[in-house]
Design a protein around this motif. Structure first.
Motif, PDB file in Angstrom:
ATOM      1  N   GLN A  64      -4.959   3.031  -7.982  1.00 55.17           N
ATOM      2  CA  GLN A  64      -5.606   1.772  -7.647  1.00 55.17           C
ATOM      3  C   GLN A  64      -6.907   1.960  -6.872  1.00 55.17           C
ATOM      4  O   GLN A  64      -7.734   1.060  -6.826  1.00 55.17           O
ATOM      5  CB  GLN A  64      -4.636   0.857  -6.863  1.00 55.17           C
ATOM      6  CG  GLN A  64      -4.253   1.368  -5.490  1.00 55.17           C
ATOM      7  CD  GLN A  64      -3.119   2.393  -5.497  1.00 55.17           C
ATOM      8  OE1 GLN A  64      -2.694   2.867  -6.533  1.00 55.17           O
ATOM      9  NE2 GLN A  64      -2.645   2.738  -4.305  1.00 55.17           N
ATOM     10  N   ASN A  65      -7.104   3.159  -6.302  1.00 56.23           N
ATOM     11  CA  ASN A  65      -8.334   3.450  -5.565  1.00 56.23           C
ATOM     12  C   ASN A  65      -9.376   4.158  -6.426  1.00 56.23           C
ATOM     13  O   ASN A  65     -10.452   4.503  -5.940  1.00 56.23           O
ATOM     14  CB  ASN A  65      -8.019   4.309  -4.337  1.00 56.23           C
ATOM     15  CG  ASN A  65      -7.137   3.585  -3.360  1.00 56.23           C
ATOM     16  OD1 ASN A  65      -7.371   2.422  -3.045  1.00 56.23           O
ATOM     17  ND2 ASN A  65      -6.101   4.249  -2.890  1.00 56.23           N
ATOM     18  N   ASP A  79      -5.952  11.034  -3.707  1.00 60.35           N
ATOM     19  CA  ASP A  79      -6.871  11.022  -2.576  1.00 60.35           C
ATOM     20  C   ASP A  79      -6.905  12.436  -1.995  1.00 60.35           C
ATOM     21  O   ASP A  79      -5.861  13.010  -1.695  1.00 60.35           O
ATOM     22  CB  ASP A  79      -6.384  10.013  -1.528  1.00 60.35           C
ATOM     23  CG  ASP A  79      -7.378   9.778  -0.410  1.00 60.35           C
ATOM     24  OD1 ASP A  79      -8.190  10.682  -0.113  1.00 60.35           O
ATOM     25  OD2 ASP A  79      -7.329   8.689   0.177  1.00 60.35           O
TER      26      ASP A  79
END
Length: 122
Positions: free
Chosen positions: A46-47, A52
């Motif tokens: 979603q990022n 990450d």
């Protein structure tokens, strides 16, 4: 397919004492290692990330606390070649992040050993 890579550094000594005495690696020596983790995904989260980079902190912590400024023969129960270290780091990381498909380990600026997931050879 999305692919990301991140490098981590550590300094350590080792001895490849199974080699003939005249081989330079049969003597105590050290390297400034670079370990490069390779991750892939066909989708982004979603990022907009494969993962990450901050989520890889446990890998950095493992390297910093287990390998950095250590004698690798005291850490591992296998021959401490770059190839075996790459396999070990791959297994450690892949158990935590299934997106991990490869690991590269450098002992010198001109040498790399790699271990890749069987289904995904670069």
């Amino acid at each position: 397919m999305y692919i990301i890579r991140k490098q981590f550094q550590f300094s350590a000594s080792h001895v490849l004492d199974h080699l003939p005495p005249e081989h330079q690696c049969s003597r105590l020596h050290g390297h400034n290692y670079i370990a490069e983790i390779v991750l892939k995904s066909s989708n982004l989260d979603q990022n907009g990330f494969v993962i990450d980079y901050l989520d890889l902190h446990p890998f950095k912590h493992y390297i910093d606390t287990t390998l950095d400024h250590r004698h690798l023969n005291d850490v591992f129960d296998f021959v401490t070649s770059a190839e075996n270290i790459a396999r070990h780091l791959f297994d450690w990381a892949n158990a935590r992040w299934p997106e991990v498909v490869g690991m590269r380990v450098s002992e010198t600026p001109k040498t790399w050993a790699e271990f890749w997931e069987a289904e995904w050879i670069r």
